[in-house]
Design an enzyme around this catalytic site. Structure first.
Site, mmCIF file in Angstrom:
data_model
loop_
_atom_site.group_PDB
_atom_site.id
_atom_site.type_symbol
_atom_site.label_atom_id
_atom_site.label_comp_id
_atom_site.label_asym_id
_atom_site.label_seq_id
_atom_site.Cartn_x
_atom_site.Cartn_y
_atom_site.Cartn_z
ATOM 1 N N GLU A 3 92.026 38.911 46.533
ATOM 2 C CA GLU A 3 91.582 37.910 47.503
ATOM 3 C C GLU A 3 90.828 36.851 46.712
ATOM 4 O O GLU A 3 89.859 37.162 46.026
ATOM 5 C CB GLU A 3 90.603 38.509 48.509
ATOM 6 N N ASP A 8 78.626 36.853 53.509
ATOM 7 C CA ASP A 8 78.417 37.211 52.111
ATOM 8 C C ASP A 8 76.954 37.393 51.753
ATOM 9 O O ASP A 8 76.092 36.623 52.174
ATOM 10 C CB ASP A 8 79.047 36.140 51.207
#
Length: 272
Positions: free
Chosen positions: A53, A64
């Site tokens: 990815e 994140d």
């Protein structure tokens, strides 16, 4: 060059036929530089990852944790653009022939143009997109263009997802289902835990044929083996990025990525 969703499906099926989970690595484009990021993606694949990815760096990456936020910040300060993300996909795909996805928040795609983004991603040889913040009920336009270009649409499910939502997500998605192992942001964890296994079982109970791959928290071979015991794929991001952040220079960072991919590839083959 059409999208390579079939390559993604075949890769996941081949891992299953070997009696193991697939290893999926995550690395942001443009980190530490565009060329360095491309070298790192290639190193992850050469080292043993089945799929990569490629992250599209974002100024407000809500999913994140601090490690990936740091890498995104370095990439953005370096001036990374969507063209660089697509170049990363193209060069990694052409060099390895392995499936490359883009992981991105919705806003950059929306601003770039869905038709343009899907066409250019397919042209680059991309296998599809992971869209963590695009609600299924608002995804019709994206899916229409992704389908037209042969791209996978990977949605994220979380431990909080109820059965009705899991059924909607698995029905709308393609390629695989990304199961977030816990509530919270990305980052390495001491334990991935039973929550992830429960989520995999509930996702499979929808009757979907899609593989279920687990991310958030896996950082070493032992954890990869544990998750490989119940998931179709093991997704590792922060651990790769941390190796690069901790390296004394770009070349050492690339080699650290290659080494970690080898350790994790051994882990998914070992299983718990």
């Amino acid at each position: 060059m059409s999208g390579t969703i079939q390559l993604l499906s075949d890769t996941l099926a081949a891992a299953k036929a070997e009696g193991r989970a697939a290893l999926i690595a995550y690395l942001p484009a443009g980190f530490p530089t565009v060329d360095g990021g491309i070298a790192a993606v290639r190193a992850a694949l050469d080292g043993g990852a089945d799929v990569v990815e490629v992250g599209l760096p974002h100024s407000d990456p809500v999913l994140d944790g601090p490690v990936i936020q740091t890498a995104d910040d370095i990439a953005l300060r370096g001036g990374v653009r969507i063209a660089d993300v697509l170049r990363t996909v193209r060069e990694a795909y052409e060099a390895t022939g392995k499936p490359i996805l883009v992981m991105t928040y919705w806003n950059p795609v929306d601003r770039y143009g869905v038709e343009r983004f899907t066409a250019e991603l397919a042209q680059a040889g991309g296998a599809g997109c992971i869209l963590p913040d695009l609600p299924v009920q608002e995804s019709a336009l994206w899916r229409e263009h992704a389908d037209k270009h042969g791209l996978a649409t990977v949605f994220v499910v979380a431990p909080s997802s109820r059965e009705e939502r899991l059924a909607k997500i698995t029905a709308a998605g393609s390629g695989f289902v990304y199961a977030a192992s816990l509530m919270g942001v990305t980052g390495t964890r001491a334990s991935v835990g039973a929550q992830a296994q429960d989520l995999v079982e509930r996702t499979r109970a929808t009757g979907s044929p899609l593989p279920v791959c687990v991310g958030l928290g896996v950082s070493d071979a032992a954890q990869a083996a544990e998750v490989a015991g119940f998931a179709d794929g093991v997704i590792v991001g922060s651990a790769f990025v941390k190796r690069m952040l901790d390296a004394p220079d770009e070349a050492a960072g690339v080699e650290a990525v290659r080494a970690l991919a080898g350790e994790l590839a051994e882990g998914v083959r070992r299983r718990a």
